[in-house]
Design a protein around this motif. Structure first.
Motif, PDB file in Angstrom:
ATOM      1  N   UNK A 101     -30.432  16.059  23.253  1.00 53.86           N
ATOM      2  CA  UNK A 101     -30.299  14.581  23.060  1.00 53.86           C
ATOM      3  C   UNK A 101     -30.314  13.814  24.966  1.00 53.86           C
ATOM      4  N   UNK A 102     -29.450  12.857  24.728  1.00 52.56           N
ATOM      5  CA  UNK A 102     -30.000  11.662  26.183  1.00 52.56           C
ATOM      6  C   UNK A 102     -29.029  11.098  26.365  1.00 52.56           C
ATOM      7  N   UNK A 103     -29.177  11.092  27.930  1.00 56.85           N
ATOM      8  CA  UNK A 103     -27.416  10.304  28.658  1.00 56.85           C
ATOM      9  C   UNK A 103     -27.972   8.856  29.248  1.00 56.85           C
ATOM     10  N   UNK A 104     -27.510   7.999  28.952  1.00 52.99           N
ATOM     11  CA  UNK A 104     -27.447   6.648  29.922  1.00 52.99           C
ATOM     12  C   UNK A 104     -26.364   7.164  31.153  1.00 52.99           C
ATOM     13  N   UNK A 135     -26.668  -4.892  36.451  1.00 52.51           N
ATOM     14  CA  UNK A 135     -27.212  -4.941  35.338  1.00 52.51           C
ATOM     15  C   UNK A 135     -27.040  -4.147  33.850  1.00 52.51           C
ATOM     16  N   UNK A 136     -25.988  -4.781  33.432  1.00 47.01           N
ATOM     17  CA  UNK A 136     -25.534  -3.810  32.067  1.00 47.01           C
ATOM     18  C   UNK A 136     -26.239  -4.273  30.541  1.00 47.01           C
ATOM     19  N   UNK A 137     -26.114  -5.461  30.693  1.00 44.40           N
ATOM     20  CA  UNK A 137     -27.516  -6.165  29.489  1.00 44.40           C
ATOM     21  C   UNK A 137     -29.146  -5.332  29.660  1.00 44.40           C
ATOM     22  N   UNK A 138     -29.386  -5.039  30.564  1.00 44.47           N
ATOM     23  CA  UNK A 138     -30.297  -4.218  29.997  1.00 44.47           C
ATOM     24  C   UNK A 138     -30.215  -1.887  28.944  1.00 44.47           C
ATOM     25  N   UNK A 139     -28.677  -1.919  29.473  1.00 49.71           N
ATOM     26  CA  UNK A 139     -28.019  -0.310  28.514  1.00 49.71           C
ATOM     27  C   UNK A 139     -28.943  -0.935  26.918  1.00 49.71           C
ATOM     28  N   UNK A 140     -28.598  -1.608  26.091  1.00 43.18           N
ATOM     29  CA  UNK A 140     -29.579  -1.899  25.047  1.00 43.18           C
ATOM     30  C   UNK A 140     -31.004  -1.095  24.467  1.00 43.18           C
ATOM     31  N   UNK A 141     -31.666  -1.444  25.933  1.00 47.95           N
ATOM     32  CA  UNK A 141     -32.992  -1.687  25.889  1.00 47.95           C
ATOM     33  C   UNK A 141     -33.183  -0.176  26.426  1.00 47.95           C
ATOM     34  N   UNK A 148     -26.285  10.002  23.137  1.00 43.53           N
ATOM     35  CA  UNK A 148     -25.012  10.030  22.672  1.00 43.53           C
ATOM     36  C   UNK A 148     -23.804   9.951  23.883  1.00 43.53           C
ATOM     37  N   UNK A 149     -23.505  10.203  25.077  1.00 43.02           N
ATOM     38  CA  UNK A 149     -22.959   9.200  26.050  1.00 43.02           C
ATOM     39  C   UNK A 149     -23.376   8.499  27.039  1.00 43.02           C
ATOM     40  N   UNK A 150     -22.458   7.881  27.829  1.00 44.53           N
ATOM     41  CA  UNK A 150     -22.959   6.104  28.531  1.00 44.53           C
ATOM     42  C   UNK A 150     -21.867   7.006  29.726  1.00 44.53           C
ATOM     43  N   UNK A 151     -22.284   7.119  30.616  1.00 44.60           N
ATOM     44  CA  UNK A 151     -21.105   7.899  32.184  1.00 44.60           C
ATOM     45  C   UNK A 151     -21.568   6.360  33.273  1.00 44.60           C
ATOM     46  N   UNK A 152     -20.336   6.308  33.864  1.00 48.73           N
ATOM     47  CA  UNK A 152     -20.190   5.539  34.994  1.00 48.73           C
ATOM     48  C   UNK A 152     -19.049   6.010  35.455  1.00 48.73           C
ATOM     49  N   UNK A 153     -19.126   5.224  37.371  1.00 45.82           N
ATOM     50  CA  UNK A 153     -18.298   6.066  38.061  1.00 45.82           C
ATOM     51  C   UNK A 153     -17.806   4.022  38.165  1.00 45.82           C
ATOM     52  N   UNK A 154     -16.688   4.320  38.496  1.00 44.13           N
ATOM     53  CA  UNK A 154     -16.336   2.470  38.852  1.00 44.13           C
ATOM     54  C   UNK A 154     -14.495   2.723  39.524  1.00 44.13           C
ATOM     55  N   UNK A 155     -14.509   2.555  41.508  1.00 42.59           N
ATOM     56  CA  UNK A 155     -16.203   2.418  42.082  1.00 42.59           C
ATOM     57  C   UNK A 155     -16.650   3.107  41.789  1.00 42.59           C
ATOM     58  N   UNK A 156     -17.982   3.136  42.265  1.00 47.29           N
ATOM     59  CA  UNK A 156     -19.019   3.656  42.741  1.00 47.29           C
ATOM     60  C   UNK A 156     -18.522   4.838  44.151  1.00 47.29           C
ATOM     61  N   UNK A 157     -19.505   5.289  44.231  1.00 51.84           N
ATOM     62  CA  UNK A 157     -19.171   6.263  45.324  1.00 51.84           C
ATOM     63  C   UNK A 157     -20.936   6.519  45.647  1.00 51.84           C
ATOM     64  N   UNK A 170     -17.657  -1.943  24.825  1.00 52.14           N
ATOM     65  CA  UNK A 170     -18.494  -2.192  23.978  1.00 52.14           C
ATOM     66  C   UNK A 170     -19.479  -2.047  23.133  1.00 52.14           C
ATOM     67  N   UNK A 171     -20.778  -1.589  24.292  1.00 56.08           N
ATOM     68  CA  UNK A 171     -22.168  -1.576  24.699  1.00 56.08           C
ATOM     69  C   UNK A 171     -21.626  -0.191  23.660  1.00 56.08           C
ATOM     70  N   UNK A 172     -21.148   0.610  23.734  1.00 58.53           N
ATOM     71  CA  UNK A 172     -20.441   2.104  23.554  1.00 58.53           C
ATOM     72  C   UNK A 172     -20.125   2.041  22.362  1.00 58.53           C
ATOM     73  N   UNK A 173     -19.216   1.143  21.582  1.00 61.62           N
ATOM     74  CA  UNK A 173     -19.005   1.256  20.767  1.00 61.62           C
ATOM     75  C   UNK A 173     -20.146   0.680  19.200  1.00 61.62           C
TER      76      UNK A 173
END
Length: 389
Positions: A101-104, A135-141, A148-157, A170-173
């Motif tokens: 599997x692959x994580x973004x 650069x979320x518009x790059x995620x589709x590529x 299988x999963x998109x993962x993020x922290x917000x706010x970032x560390x 929306x990208x995940x869906x």
């Protein structure tokens, strides 16, 4: 229909049913196991025909109370409590992913999570691709058939950058992926990622949830079907939160709102002071108008959190002198504590990343992370001012 309580009321009034002793505060259940009425009760319990406590590695009344509170705070269906934040991160991914599997993942994440993705998951042929927070518009590529999963922290560390969680949802869906958000920098008091499309939310309860630097804890909440898979993994592997720590952190949640209000008020005042200081190159705090994602932060969060990031002028030597001159604040790697903590990410929380990797997420040798505590703001500012010189 009964009236829905406000956040602060649920934090205080969500608790176990009282025992025959009619205690006002929830008692501790410091037991490893639970007894059964008879052979049939034992059989039915292990067959999961009954919803009851069997063994504290599976569930415990104190853990259940903690989970119930966080689920109400986050708007989640279910959850599971872990012995630490990283236990929650690892167990969540290990339960949901398979070989190949692959994580973004957003590139700006906690150092240990980055190491998990880059050093340990590849041993099980689980790969990770990284995207920049802006650069979320790059995620589709980057999406593959095995993602299988998109993962993020917000706010970032530690750079307190803000990711657009609604856009991530929306990208995940669109790609039928799961969105997992680490929310420990904000706490459920300041933002609820499920409202923006997250399927699961992870917290290091060690931070603002406990708020006093006493215990380690973690929790994952979200969709019931996903939590069931995480529960079954954790039931076997055993990264469960202890009953005592669950009791303690559940009590801490009763004061989360009043504590975080003070954290945020102090942090904004410190950030405003640093913004005008001639020994500081830059300062970032989500609710400073100069923050690049200020508008987005205001949309997603009700206040800016406890963490302020800035860079001392003069490079590494000036940074070392600054840290050595601190007198009141604690030099530590934790955050969200009642005591203000000052951290050098390049040599602590993100030291296992290469200098190139740190540069890619905006961590320089002079970057300072301040977890602003509950001391009087004048004393916090005075200590940082004298250390800056």
């Amino acid at each position: 229909m009964s009236k829905k309580n406000q956040f602060e009321t649920d934090a205080v009034r969500t608790q176990l049913e009282r025992s025959q002793f009619l205690e006002h505060s929830s008692p501790m259940y410091l037991t490893s196991s639970f007894v059964f009425e008879d052979a049939e009760d034992m059989r039915a319990s292990f067959a999961e025909e009954k919803d009851r406590n069997i063994y504290s590695r599976y569930s415990n009344p104190n853990s259940s109370e903690f989970i119930d509170k966080v689920c109400k705070m986050e708007g989640a269906e279910d959850g599971f409590a872990f012995a630490s934040g990283m236990a929650a991160v690892f167990s969540t991914f290990a339960a949901l992913l398979q070989n190949g599997d692959h994580i973004l993942s957003a590139r700006s994440i906690f150092g240990s999570t980055h190491n998990l993705f880059t050093q340990f998951f590849p041993q099980w042929d689980i790969s990770t691709s990284f995207f920049k927070f802006n650069e979320l518009d790059e995620i589709d590529k980057l999406v593959t058939p095995r993602t299988k999963i998109i993962y993020a922290e917000s706010p970032t560390n530690p750079g307190v950058d803000i990711l657009d969680m609604e856009a991530l949802g929306k990208i995940a869906k669109r790609h039928n992926l799961l969105l997992v958000i680490d929310n420990c920098f904000a706490s459920p008091y300041l933002q609820q990622p499920i409202k923006f499309g997250a399927d699961l939310v992870i917290h290091s309860g060690t931070k603002l949830m406990d708020g006093q630097g006493r215990v380690l804890a973690g929790i994952t909440v979200g969709r019931k079907d996903l939590i069931d898979r995480i529960y079954r993994f954790a039931r076997i592997t055993g990264p469960t939160l202890s009953p005592f720590n669950a009791w303690l952190i559940s009590k801490s949640l009763e004061t989360l709102a009043v504590r975080v209000d003070r954290h945020c008020d102090n942090a904004l005042k410190l950030a405003t002071f640093l913004e005008d200081h001639d020994k500081v190159n830059w300062v970032k705090y989500p609710f400073l108008k100069s923050h690049p994602q200020y508008t987005l932060a205001k949309k997603q969060m009700s206040a800016g959190g406890c963490v302020v990031a800035f860079e001392v002028k003069g490079g590494l030597m000036a940074g070392q002198k600054f840290f050595d001159s601190i007198k009141l604040l604690s030099l530590s790697a934790n955050l969200g504590d009642s005591r203000s903590i000052i951290t050098h990410p390049a040599s602590t929380t993100h030291s296992k990343l290469s200098s190139e990797e740190r540069a890619m997420v905006g961590i320089s040798d002079g970057t300072v992370r301040v977890s602003v505590g509950l001391e009087h703001i004048d004393d916090i500012i005075a200590d940082i001012a004298q250390a800056l010189g």
